[in-house]
Design a protein around this motif. Structure first.
Motif, PDB file in Angstrom:
ATOM      1  N   PHE A  47       0.831  -1.206   0.000  1.00 40.56           N
ATOM      2  CA  PHE A  47       0.000   0.000   0.000  1.00 40.56           C
ATOM      3  C   PHE A  47       0.866   1.256   0.000  1.00 40.56           C
ATOM      4  O   PHE A  47       0.627   2.189  -0.780  1.00 40.56           O
ATOM      5  CB  PHE A  47      -0.906  -0.013   1.232  1.00 40.56           C
ATOM      6  N   ALA A  48       1.884   1.270   0.852  1.00 41.70           N
ATOM      7  CA  ALA A  48       2.754   2.442   0.954  1.00 41.70           C
ATOM      8  C   ALA A  48       3.476   2.707  -0.363  1.00 41.70           C
ATOM      9  O   ALA A  48       3.656   3.855  -0.776  1.00 41.70           O
ATOM     10  CB  ALA A  48       3.760   2.245   2.086  1.00 41.70           C
ATOM     11  N   GLU A  49       3.887   1.643  -1.041  1.00 44.33           N
ATOM     12  CA  GLU A  49       4.591   1.812  -2.314  1.00 44.33           C
ATOM     13  C   GLU A  49       3.680   2.442  -3.371  1.00 44.33           C
ATOM     14  O   GLU A  49       4.084   3.346  -4.107  1.00 44.33           O
ATOM     15  CB  GLU A  49       5.099   0.455  -2.800  1.00 44.33           C
ATOM     16  N   LEU A  50       2.431   1.985  -3.424  1.00 43.56           N
ATOM     17  CA  LEU A  50       1.489   2.551  -4.380  1.00 43.56           C
ATOM     18  C   LEU A  50       1.168   4.009  -4.051  1.00 43.56           C
ATOM     19  O   LEU A  50       1.025   4.840  -4.953  1.00 43.56           O
ATOM     20  CB  LEU A  50       0.208   1.723  -4.399  1.00 43.56           C
ATOM     21  N   MET A  51       1.061   4.310  -2.764  1.00 40.69           N
ATOM     22  CA  MET A  51       0.830   5.696  -2.366  1.00 40.69           C
ATOM     23  C   MET A  51       1.991   6.582  -2.801  1.00 40.69           C
ATOM     24  O   MET A  51       1.792   7.696  -3.296  1.00 40.69           O
ATOM     25  CB  MET A  51       0.650   5.784  -0.848  1.00 40.69           C
TER      26      MET A  51
END
Length: 929
Positions: free
Chosen positions: A461-465
């Motif tokens: 999730f953090a990478e996509l954000m």
């Protein structure tokens, strides 16, 4: 005994003992290390740290506090609350252990008739630090507590510090024995569920060094002055005096639960409470002996019991409602980061909890109304802010309700798919889709996943954000003096405030008290250096109250010239002149002339007075609920943020502008004077709620009843000097907050002049009088729209014809008919989706996949390549799913996409990859069974 009575008795007790009552500070303080005030001693930190000299030797307060580390635990056990009230008494080099212990004991044990709480002394157990014989002796010999009821404990429990080098010292805690139904005998050492802490007395006498834990640091030596810092948990004492097991059953929370039960039809109390009074109800400073400020709280009889999930939801509603009321009242608004995100999260948890209890109608207004009623006897300003608080909370409920319905369905689908695939972790892409498409906070996804027995791929999730955006986090005033070591300014703060002469003059004689560069005192500075200059007096306004700082100069008779670029405050009292040395050398002690740029000040006063005019006009048009939520004014310009759930209509905007300009034309006198805060409010002066005003305030009165506000800024002498006011914009800046922007004075004239020139140019081009320009433009826009619709229709017909031809040229690969190709250019995703579903319907029941591409743009580097994939039922049964096909072909055209098994779409930017994508579709069709 009701909670408000407990609070009043505490304050009265210490006022009688010579303490100065200090009102609770707002929950938001100018401290970049704290999201919210989280302990009673926080407002007194500058005195304990030695950064400022206290204005009193002894003080008492009941401080509003919010702690947010354990939001997920609220309601699951009854130990966790986000909002609580910390009562404290403080001494700064005045009294010490004997008096602190005596004050606490007498309040707890004196009869109710004598102003005390009437607690049985036999139920109280003090604890002291291991080697604090002095405190032990006071408890045993002077207070009369038997030695067997006084327990010695180690540093982890009974030695306090702020968690960093600085003041520290032993403490003595007071515990209440709830009886054998709540645990084993033996005092706090044996069972902190039965024996609950209600008061913590910190004896601040030493200085600590570096360390990594609460009991692993060096004691460097004694402090120059010994201080007292105590904390008594109001809510926790209320549990005892009201005879209930936990804070949720006290008079300030149970009524909210009762409302929730009435609205949902569900009973409260189906499950036993998980523990006793909340953890956040006692103790002292932010990293006190038990870190959470209190120590363990009590469980119900015989320890912990499973709590019914509905009871948890009732407690979440009660806790979060009260906290939200207090946060909104102190100026916090829902947003996507920082304090606003905490508030948004609390409000959304209320909405979700009440929905899970079965309510389908909006309920926030009822909850918040009760919360305001419960808390306003102690904090009467909440009643004044009722409409604003309700508007913000109800608006957030409405916004999130739609999100909750749509997002919950998507979450359920993702959770079901995860379990069917025998996985236990929801993918980062699913969590991201919830956040990006439906506005689901990641915390809510994590919470729902936990309830479903799943986890979430937070790294994914953090990478996509990170790939989508990097969020800029800027604070307007940038905390320009930061929260660096301000001890270099201590001497100047102790000396007293800078004398501000700028209300009466623009040029003042002054003396250089100090020079600071790079956080260090320096004796002199030469050409080109940037530094802070502290003067004994100054006419230059330091930024505050929405008004930008003055610019100007500091000069000497010897040819030294400093250019003043900014003026900020330290400790709200000492002016820091940010300067660049243009000529000569400035030396500490120099006699100087400080001067304001007169043109800048003139424009600044116009902007600030114009802000007051716009505020008054807004309140006339929208009513008293249009209160200030922030402002900024600089020469010739102002922006004003105000509370409102709806945008201004064009007629309202014009009316506001007319009212403000009528007040300018009336040439109202501008009068300023100082008076008491209570007297100012009685006159009707507007105060910005959340500001921590002193006992004496400055009132700016423009035209008597037209505008009267508390304000420390500079203003014009009469309203006509503001010049014309032109509203140039109105927009949303957050949930329930709107922003008006306007020009004043010559900037207003210049803006109108440009607008007039623009109108004249349009009239000339259209060959009509200016008055007819709007009608002619509307006619042209209508014709253009009609032409665009006709063009779109022709394109759609052409694309439909081309797409129909794709069926004739379709190839069968294995058992699957592949209808694919590039249709007419400039067909967007919506158009392609319509064509794809039409073609799918035409192929009948056979296995088939329809893949359509288009190109928007000139086909070069700026081109967009939308595409759509549709599959028939028979193709899906054979394993060919639209969403899977999209994921395969999207990278070939430099894009991404997704969707459902029957219909999916995406977009890329590489036109040259279309042929490869079409070939890949054929391969996938051949692999399908």
């Amino acid at each position: 005994m009701q909670t408000h009575e407990i609070r009043k008795r505490f304050l009265d007790h210490f006022i009688r003992a010579g303490h100065t009552e200090v009102p609770s500070a707002p929950l938001i303080l100018d401290d970049p290390n704290l999201l919210f005030v989280n302990a009673g001693m926080v407002p007194f930190k500058p005195y304990f740290l030695g950064a400022q000299n206290p204005p009193y030797d002894r003080a008492t307060s009941v401080q509003k506090c919010v702690r947010t580390l354990d939001i997920e635990e609220v309601g699951i056990t009854t130990r966790h609350n986000t909002f609580f009230q910390m009562a404290g008494n403080f001494a700064f080099g005045d009294y010490f252990k004997r008096e602190a212990i005596g004050f606490a004991w007498s309040l707890l044990t004196d009869s109710v008739a004598d102003g005390g709480y009437g607690i049985d002394p036999q139920k109280l157990w003090p604890t002291v630090f291991l080697d604090d014989d002095e405190a032990f002796t006071i408890w045993r010999d002077e207070i009369g507590v038997p030695a067997e009821r006084i327990q010695r404990r180690g540093m982890a429990d009974n030695y306090w510090s702020m968690g960093v080098p600085g003041p520290c010292g032993p403490c003595s805690e007071i515990f209440y024995d709830r009886g054998p139904d709540y645990g084993v005998e033996g005092g706090p050492e044996a069972d902190e569920d039965r024996y609950i802490e209600i008061w913590n007395l910190v004896f601040m006498q030493n200085e600590r060094g570096e360390g990594t834990t609460k009991d692993n640091y060096e004691i460097l030596g004694p402090l120059p002055k010994k201080n007292i810092d105590t904390g008594m948990g109001i809510e926790r004492v209320a549990c005892l005096l009201q005879g209930v097991d936990n804070v949720y059953e006290t008079d300030l929370l149970k009524p909210i639960i009762d409302v929730a039960a009435s609205l949902t039809g569900k009973p409260y109390g189906a499950g036993s409470a998980a523990s006793g009074p909340n953890d956040d109800g006692a103790g002292s400073a932010a990293s006190g002996p038990n870190d959470d400020g209190a120590g363990s709280a009590a469980s119900g009889p015989n320890g912990h019991h499973a709590s019914h999930e509905d009871d948890v939801r009732f407690r979440v509603i009660a806790d979060h409602t009260r906290t939200a009321v207090m946060l909104i009242g102190d100026g916090v608004l829902p947003s996507n980061d920082g304090r606003g995100y905490v508030l948004r999260r609390l409000l959304r948890r209320i909405v979700r909890s009440v929905r899970l209890l079965g309510a389908t109608q909006p309920t926030m207004r009822e909850f918040v109304s009760v919360g305001i009623d419960l808390m306003s006897p102690a904090y009467p300003e909440l009643a004044d802010q009722r409409e604003h608080i309700l508007t913000v909370a109800v608006g957030e409920e409405a916004a999130f309700s739609t999100t909750l319905v749509a997002g919950s369905k998507l979450f359920t689908d993702a959770a079901d798919a995860t379990k069917k695939a025998s996985r236990t972790q929801i993918s980062g892409s699913d969590a991201f889709a919830l956040h990006d498409t439906y506005g689901f906070p990641i915390d809510l996804t994590l919470e729902m996943a936990s309830e479903a027995g799943l986890t979430v791929d937070r790294d994914g999730f953090a990478e996509l954000m990170a790939q989508q955006r990097t969020r800029a986090k800027a604070d307007a005033t940038a905390r320009k003096s930061g929260h660096a070591d301000l001890s270099v300014y201590r001497e100047f703060v102790d000396r007293g405030p800078t004398e501000f002469t700028g209300f009466d003059e623009l040029v003042s004689d002054a003396r250089v008290l100090g020079l600071v560069a790079g956080g260090q005192r320096i004796a002199q500075a030469g050409v080109g250096q940037e530094l802070d200059v502290i003067l004994d007096r100054s006419p230059l306004y330091a930024e505050s109250g929405g008004q930008m700082a003055d610019v100007g100069s500091i000069t000497t008779g010897a040819g030294v010239r400093l250019r003043v670029t900014d003026v900020q405050k330290v400790a709200k009292s000492v002016w820091l002149h940010k300067v660049v040395v243009d000529e000569g050398e400035i030396v500490e002690g120099d006699e100087v002339i400080a001067a304001v740029d007169a043109s800048w000040r003139h424009g600044a006063t116009q902007g600030h007075s114009g802000t007051h005019m716009v505020h008054a006009a807004l309140r006339q048009v929208l009513g008293p609920s249009a209160t200030q939520a922030g402002s900024l004014n600089r020469p010739g310009y102002l922006r004003f943020d105000f509370h409102s759930a709806k945008p201004l209509s064009e007629s309202q905007r014009s009316e506001i502008e007319e009212i403000a300009n009528s007040a300018v034309e009336a040439n109202y006198p501008v009068r300023t004077f100082e008076t008491g805060l209570t007297e100012a409010k009685a006159m009707g002066a507007m105060a910005l709620f959340g500001e921590n005003y002193g006992d004496v305030v400055r009132v700016v009165d423009i035209g008597g009843p037209f505008s009267m506000e508390l304000c420390g800024g500079t203003h014009v002498a009469s309203s006509a000097q503001i010049g014309p006011v032109t509203v140039v914009g109105e927009s949303s800046v957050g949930s329930g907050v709107r922003r008006v922007e306007a020009y004043v004075g010559m900037d207003s004239f210049r803006y109108l002049s440009k607008e007039r020139a623009l109108m004249a140019g349009l009239a000339s081009s259209l060959k009509v009088p200016s008055a007819e320009v709007p009608d002619r433009v509307e006619l042209l826009v209508t014709k253009l729209r009609d032409a665009e619709k006709q063009l779109a229709k022709l394109k759609a017909e052409a694309a439909g014809a081309a797409a129909a031809g794709l069926i004739d040229s379709a190839a069968t690969v294995g058992d699957t008919l592949v209808v694919s190709g590039r249709v007419a250019d400039d067909i967007d995703g919506n158009g392609l989706r319509g064509l794809a579903t039409e073609l799918r319907a035409k192929v009948g029941d056979r296995p088939a996949v329809v893949v359509l591409f288009s190109v928007i743009g000139d086909g070069g580097s700026a081109a967009k390549v939308p595409f759509v994939v549709a599959t028939t039922d028979a193709a899906r049964k054979g394993g060919l799913k639209a969403g899977d096909v999209v994921k395969e072909i999207a990278p070939l055209v430099g894009g991404r996409g997704g969707g459902k098994p029957d219909l999916a779409q995406g977009s890329g930017d590489d036109v040259t990859g279309i042929d490869a994508a079409l070939a890949r579709v054929a391969q996938l069709a051949g692999q399908a069974g």
